[in-house]
Motif scaffolding. Sequence first.
Motif, PDB file in Angstrom:
ATOM      1  N   LYS A 165      54.374  92.520  21.135  1.00  0.00           N
ATOM      2  CA  LYS A 165      54.237  91.069  21.045  1.00  0.00           C
ATOM      3  C   LYS A 165      52.771  90.714  21.214  1.00  0.00           C
ATOM      4  CE  LYS A 165      55.966  86.738  22.950  1.00  0.00           C
ATOM      5  NZ  LYS A 165      56.683  86.105  24.054  1.00  0.00           N
ATOM      6  N   GLN A 166      52.331  89.760  20.393  1.00  0.00           N
ATOM      7  CA  GLN A 166      50.933  89.326  20.455  1.00  0.00           C
ATOM      8  C   GLN A 166      50.836  87.975  21.163  1.00  0.00           C
ATOM      9  OE1 GLN A 166      48.075  89.901  17.131  1.00  0.00           O
ATOM     10  NE2 GLN A 166      48.080  87.663  17.044  1.00  0.00           N
ATOM     11  N   PHE A 167      49.817  87.854  22.007  1.00  0.00           N
ATOM     12  CA  PHE A 167      49.522  86.627  22.740  1.00  0.00           C
ATOM     13  C   PHE A 167      48.110  86.206  22.365  1.00  0.00           C
ATOM     14  CE2 PHE A 167      52.340  89.366  25.024  1.00  0.00           C
ATOM     15  CZ  PHE A 167      53.252  88.560  25.678  1.00  0.00           C
ATOM     16  N   GLN A 192      55.391  97.015  29.250  1.00  0.00           N
ATOM     17  CA  GLN A 192      54.289  96.238  29.808  1.00  0.00           C
ATOM     18  C   GLN A 192      54.735  94.802  30.058  1.00  0.00           C
ATOM     19  OE1 GLN A 192      51.282  96.861  26.740  1.00  0.00           O
ATOM     20  NE2 GLN A 192      50.379  98.526  27.943  1.00  0.00           N
ATOM     21  N   SER A 193      54.015  94.134  30.954  1.00  0.00           N
ATOM     22  CA  SER A 193      54.333  92.743  31.267  1.00  0.00           C
ATOM     23  C   SER A 193      53.058  91.948  31.476  1.00  0.00           C
ATOM     24  CB  SER A 193      55.222  92.668  32.512  1.00  0.00           C
ATOM     25  OG  SER A 193      54.563  93.230  33.632  1.00  0.00           O
ATOM     26  N   ILE A 194      53.201  90.620  31.448  1.00  0.00           N
ATOM     27  CA  ILE A 194      52.057  89.717  31.589  1.00  0.00           C
ATOM     28  C   ILE A 194      52.516  88.451  32.293  1.00  0.00           C
ATOM     29  CG2 ILE A 194      52.413  88.584  29.350  1.00  0.00           C
ATOM     30  CD1 ILE A 194      49.338  88.541  29.015  1.00  0.00           C
ATOM     31  N   LYS A 195      51.605  87.860  33.044  1.00  0.00           N
ATOM     32  CA  LYS A 195      51.817  86.525  33.619  1.00  0.00           C
ATOM     33  C   LYS A 195      50.738  85.627  33.032  1.00  0.00           C
ATOM     34  CE  LYS A 195      51.328  83.849  37.857  1.00  0.00           C
ATOM     35  NZ  LYS A 195      50.797  83.903  39.235  1.00  0.00           N
ATOM     36  N   ILE A 196      51.153  84.511  32.437  1.00  0.00           N
ATOM     37  CA  ILE A 196      50.203  83.535  31.906  1.00  0.00           C
ATOM     38  C   ILE A 196      50.304  82.285  32.772  1.00  0.00           C
ATOM     39  CG2 ILE A 196      49.522  82.153  29.910  1.00  0.00           C
ATOM     40  CD1 ILE A 196      50.655  84.398  28.156  1.00  0.00           C
ATOM     41  N   GLU A 210      54.382  81.539  32.814  1.00  0.00           N
ATOM     42  CA  GLU A 210      55.349  82.307  32.031  1.00  0.00           C
ATOM     43  C   GLU A 210      55.070  83.790  32.202  1.00  0.00           C
ATOM     44  OE1 GLU A 210      57.569  82.544  27.702  1.00  0.00           O
ATOM     45  OE2 GLU A 210      56.342  80.812  28.217  1.00  0.00           O
ATOM     46  N   TYR A 211      56.106  84.503  32.608  1.00  0.00           N
ATOM     47  CA  TYR A 211      56.066  85.950  32.765  1.00  0.00           C
ATOM     48  C   TYR A 211      56.830  86.547  31.592  1.00  0.00           C
ATOM     49  CZ  TYR A 211      55.042  84.867  37.689  1.00  0.00           C
ATOM     50  OH  TYR A 211      54.497  84.379  38.854  1.00  0.00           O
ATOM     51  N   THR A 212      56.289  87.579  30.969  1.00  0.00           N
ATOM     52  CA  THR A 212      56.961  88.237  29.852  1.00  0.00           C
ATOM     53  C   THR A 212      56.991  89.734  30.108  1.00  0.00           C
ATOM     54  OG1 THR A 212      56.141  86.557  28.312  1.00  0.00           O
ATOM     55  CG2 THR A 212      56.948  88.608  27.346  1.00  0.00           C
ATOM     56  N   TYR A 213      58.171  90.341  29.951  1.00  0.00           N
ATOM     57  CA  TYR A 213      58.333  91.795  30.050  1.00  0.00           C
ATOM     58  C   TYR A 213      58.856  92.297  28.708  1.00  0.00           C
ATOM     59  CZ  TYR A 213      60.166  96.381  31.101  1.00  0.00           C
ATOM     60  OH  TYR A 213      60.426  97.724  31.059  1.00  0.00           O
ATOM     61  N   GLU A 260      61.794  92.804  21.458  1.00  0.00           N
ATOM     62  CA  GLU A 260      62.779  92.335  22.427  1.00  0.00           C
ATOM     63  C   GLU A 260      62.090  92.212  23.774  1.00  0.00           C
ATOM     64  OE1 GLU A 260      67.204  93.530  24.162  1.00  0.00           O
ATOM     65  OE2 GLU A 260      66.049  95.002  23.021  1.00  0.00           O
ATOM     66  N   TYR A 261      62.322  91.084  24.451  1.00  0.00           N
ATOM     67  CA  TYR A 261      61.637  90.871  25.729  1.00  0.00           C
ATOM     68  C   TYR A 261      62.399  89.905  26.620  1.00  0.00           C
ATOM     69  CZ  TYR A 261      59.759  86.719  23.293  1.00  0.00           C
ATOM     70  OH  TYR A 261      59.612  85.557  22.583  1.00  0.00           O
TER      71      TYR A 261
END
Length: 122
Positions: free
Chosen positions: A67-69, A82-86, A58-61, A103-104
């Motif tokens: 947003k907290q992970f 910022q973005s992340i790949k999990i 899952e990629y999130t932008y 919003e993402y």
Amino acid sequence: MSKKYTIQKAPFVVPTTDGKLIEEHFGNATDQNSKISIAHMVAPAGWSEPFQTPEFEEYTYIIRGKKQFNIDGEIVVLEAGQSIKIEKNIRVQYSNPFDEECEYIAVCLPAFSMDLVHREDS
């Protein structure tokens, strides 16, 4: 001649009970594409969902807000731009414990599916 492109003007709005807006533009619910899903989301302030261990990356932008992970016990907070790949098969909890909505865009490979997400009982 094959179709050269598809414009999505009517994304599938996923019914939710937690105040979160989920608009799937491409994916299982919208165009039966199981390879990838792309969704626009707005998580209200104070929102969270149960832990999950999905069988997809899952990629999130983040467009606005934060947003907290909780990634296998490690807390990561992303802000706008910022973005992340999990990676798949990682235990993760998504939340917005902050006082503004977030919003993402989320992209899942393969596409998001309730059969693949493996949400824990909350």
